[in-house]
Structures are given as structure tokens and as C-alpha cells.
Design an enzyme around this catalytic site. Sequence first.
Site, PDB file in Angstrom:
ATOM      1  N   CYS A  28       0.806  -1.217   0.000  1.00  0.00           N
ATOM      2  CA  CYS A  28       0.000   0.000   0.000  1.00  0.00           C
ATOM      3  C   CYS A  28       0.839   1.267   0.000  1.00  0.00           C
ATOM      4  O   CYS A  28       1.979   1.286   0.452  1.00  0.00           O
ATOM      5  CB  CYS A  28      -0.918   0.051   1.232  1.00  0.00           C
ATOM      6  SG  CYS A  28      -2.038  -1.334   1.370  1.00  0.00           S
ATOM      7  N   GLY A  54       1.564   0.046  -4.959  1.00  0.00           N
ATOM      8  CA  GLY A  54       0.331  -0.711  -5.120  1.00  0.00           C
ATOM      9  C   GLY A  54      -0.290  -0.423  -6.463  1.00  0.00           C
ATOM     10  O   GLY A  54      -0.575   0.733  -6.773  1.00  0.00           O
ATOM     11  N   ASN A 128      -1.386   1.370   5.424  1.00  0.00           N
ATOM     12  CA  ASN A 128      -0.269   0.666   4.799  1.00  0.00           C
ATOM     13  C   ASN A 128       0.384  -0.205   5.862  1.00  0.00           C
ATOM     14  O   ASN A 128       0.807   0.294   6.900  1.00  0.00           O
ATOM     15  CB  ASN A 128       0.754   1.665   4.237  1.00  0.00           C
ATOM     16  CG  ASN A 128       2.029   0.970   3.783  1.00  0.00           C
ATOM     17  OD1 ASN A 128       2.005  -0.167   3.342  1.00  0.00           O
ATOM     18  ND2 ASN A 128       3.146   1.670   3.897  1.00  0.00           N
ATOM     19  N   GLY A 129       0.472  -1.507   5.622  1.00  0.00           N
ATOM     20  CA  GLY A 129       1.096  -2.397   6.587  1.00  0.00           C
ATOM     21  C   GLY A 129       0.258  -3.639   6.796  1.00  0.00           C
ATOM     22  O   GLY A 129      -0.578  -3.993   5.969  1.00  0.00           O
ATOM     23  N   TYR A 273      14.687  -2.118  -2.123  1.00  0.00           N
ATOM     24  CA  TYR A 273      13.805  -2.304  -3.274  1.00  0.00           C
ATOM     25  C   TYR A 273      12.511  -1.499  -3.256  1.00  0.00           C
ATOM     26  O   TYR A 273      12.147  -0.895  -4.255  1.00  0.00           O
ATOM     27  CB  TYR A 273      13.471  -3.804  -3.407  1.00  0.00           C
ATOM     28  CG  TYR A 273      12.451  -4.120  -4.465  1.00  0.00           C
ATOM     29  CD1 TYR A 273      12.743  -3.945  -5.814  1.00  0.00           C
ATOM     30  CD2 TYR A 273      11.184  -4.603  -4.130  1.00  0.00           C
ATOM     31  CE1 TYR A 273      11.805  -4.236  -6.801  1.00  0.00           C
ATOM     32  CE2 TYR A 273      10.239  -4.906  -5.108  1.00  0.00           C
ATOM     33  CZ  TYR A 273      10.558  -4.721  -6.445  1.00  0.00           C
ATOM     34  OH  TYR A 273       9.639  -5.006  -7.411  1.00  0.00           O
TER      35      TYR A 273
END
Length: 492
Positions: A28, A54, A128-129, A273
Site C-alpha cells: 500500500c 500498489g 499501509n502495513g 527495493y
Amino acid sequence: MNKSNESISYSTIHTSPDHEDDKFHEECGVVGVWTTQDAASLTALGLHALQHRGQEATGIVTYDGNFHIHRGLGLVGEVFADPQVIAKLPGGIAIGHNRYATTGATQLRNVQPLYGDFEFGGFAVAHNGNLTNAQLLRQSLVRRGCLFQSSTDSEVFIHLIAISLYSNVIDRFIDALKQVQGAYSLVALSKDMLIAARDPLGVRPLILGKLNQNKEKECWVVASETCALSSMGAEFVRDIEPGEVIIINDEGIRSIKPFHNISHRFCIFEYVYFARPDSIIENKSVYIARQKIGAELALENPVEADIVVPVPDSGVPAALGYAKASNIPFELGIIRSHYIGRTFIEPTDQIRNLGVKLKHSTNGSILKDKRVILIDDSIVRGTTSKKIVEMVRAAGAAEVHLRIASPPTRFSCYYGIDTPSKEKLLAHTHDIDEMCKLIGADSLGFISCNGLYKALEEKERNNEKPQYCDACFTGDYPIQLTDHDMNLTQNK
């Protein structure tokens, strides 16, 4: 009771996600905007900059006296391409979300931001997570009569806020945070405030920015990464701290720190990354960090060769660092197509089996008769690495030496990254020599864990008190895996 009306519209763009893509995926990205005339447009711009976090779904919620929601499956440029969609999202405050879902969960009901009507009015949240006790909490909430509309763990926040006995929004929000375990960066929106929060260990990123559009009012932005700010015309203010809750309203901005001090464990793979190279995270340039990782990789894993070739695009900065440190020329021996998107239709098995060739092609004039050092960021299942090595050999390379800008990935992530089970990770079931043979390279080398820490300006990994979350390499999970340990199924 302050009743808020909700205006909802949905996109129906469908994608054909490649769940066998041999990469990790950040699940996300989030954006929040406080008090500006073009809140929806700015949020869409920010989400576009965070598209790498995302690609399967996106959504925006705005408020102008009523809440307005638009969510859809697809890329930001698809879901919000029509100007009439943005026109139906009026208001000066907004939050937005990009989602990458795990297998079987690309459904409209799971697209965020999530919204609910409460006693105090409407409330929207984007997350997010990953919550590591989401299923345990969900079972408890269902027993209490809560009705879930999605299968995402993010909805747990909505229900915890709904049943909280505290009287105001902030106290309810903090009450919910104190009941969850896991990694999270959150943005939330009520009728009179924007809220942002990070988990106590700060595993996922979240930053604060400022817009200079309105001289009469302060205009604020929160986002997953700084790369979103330039798209929005905002300037970076600071990272939101681990365990910090930021409240923005007409009175200004204030910070609350409801958790006791805990050692910070930011996700080290963001530098390897996940984050966009032009982002600044935790006061470090991601691009420079990746170059340093490549340089350290060269010191630890030297090999005689003619050229250094990145696996594009994620391997480019590390390859530049490796080439400079080893004094071996950097060349673009592999060219990536940027026109093969997630909506690409693969019509036949023959085309489907071409796999990586749809996305990468070799530059034969550069590779022929050369001893090649290939630089990539990681190896997951190893299928892509094998195909790329085969492609480079087919282009005439005399030798192919694969170097990886992260340690071997031996463990799954439970903190918001879509990863296979550890049994499907090549490094979990094979040693480096076995991996090299399976991939078909002449040699294979990874940066060490201490080398990765050194590249990030740490002397070495502090094994007693690690500076980062590196569980995917070490199996050292800093947050309790309650659902996993109790064998509770997690449906994202």
C-alpha cells in the site's frame, strides 16, 4: 449527533494481476491533504507518484460538509482519468490509498480508504502495513456483533473505533491503536481533522509535508514517501516518528506520542527495493543508499569480468555502485519494456510461457563474448533470475555472474509485504551453491547482513538491539506474530 452524508461511486476497471511475478510487492501507499482547493486532484497526483507501492486498486475520500468516495480496481491513471470523477470529489481535505493485494483478494469491497458513519460523524481510514493480530481481533469483534464488509485487516480499525467507550475521536483512535499489533502507517479523515500515525517501531514509512498555496491557511500533506511531494508541489517537513500520532485541524498541527519508547525497527528492504529511488526516507537518500549497497556488494563479492549489467529497473543504482567500486564498466545489457502493464492479456500458453521476455530484452551487441556481472536486488523464488541468466547466455555472454544487493531472503514477511510462504523462497530451501546451480549462473553472491548495515551507515548489525527490521533475512521478527502463532487464517 452530527450526521454526515456519503456520496459513493465505484470504478469497474479490471486487472489481470500476475501473482507469480517473482518479486516482493509493497502492499500500500497512502496520501492525506489538509485544506486546499484541489484536494482530490492533489491526492491523485500523490497517489500516482506512489503507484509503485500498489498497482491493483486505488481510492480517494474527500470532505466538503459531506463525505465523497471514489474507489476502483486498476491504476491511478485509469481510475481517476476522467475529469468528471475528480469533479465529483469536492472539498478541501482528502485521503487516498493505493493497494497491492495478495492472491484472491482483488475485490472492490477491499479497496481503501474504508469509511464508516459513527456517532460523532463520518470517518475514513487508509492503511499501509499489516496487523499481526487482526484475525484474533476480528473474531472478538464478530462475537460482539460487529459486521465486517471486507476481508482486509484494515477494517479492524473502523470497528475498534466504533466500539470504543471514549468520547472523542482522538481518544477512540488511540484506543484502537493500543489494541492492535503489527506494522502500520495510517491516514484518517473526520469532518474536522486529518490524522496520521505510525506503529511504535516505525516499520513502514510516513512523512509530513507542507503546501504553500494558501497564505491564509496552512496546507499540509502526509504521504508514504517524499517522492509524492514533488508531484504535489509540496515541501518536505519531516518524517512522522515511530509511535507518533499527528492531528491536523483548523487550529494547526499537534503531535501525540501515546506509546512508551521502543527501539525503532524501520523496514530495511525499503532501501533495497520498495521505496522509489528519488525518495528520502529516515534522512537517507534511497538512490545513494542503493549505490552504497552496490559498492559494498563489490567489496564482498568481487569477480573478474568485462561489464556490470543491472536487471532493470530496480538493480540500476546498485549496479552503478558496484561498477564504480570495482572499476568495471557499467552497461545497459538488458532493456526493460515499460509498456507491459498489469492489465496485459496473455492470450496463449505459448505467449504466457515467454514470461520475463515480455518485460526484458537483451542488448546483444553489449553482451556478446563478455564476462557479465548481473546485479539484481533480491531473489524470491528464483524463476525470474533463471530466465534472465538464460537470456544473457543466449545473447552470447561468455560468463554470467549474478550478484544480489540484499542477503538471502529465507523468511516470509508478516508486516505488510506480499511474500510467498518460506517454503517457496529459494534461499530457505537451498544453500548458495545449490541456488547458483539451479539458476544457471557461473557464480552467485549476496551482500552480507553486516555489509547491508554498513552500506546504511551502521558499523554492523547490533544483534542484541537491531537497528532495522530485517526479519526476511534473519527470521528475527520484532513484532509478535499472534495470528500466525495461533494458526489463524489471514485474508487480505
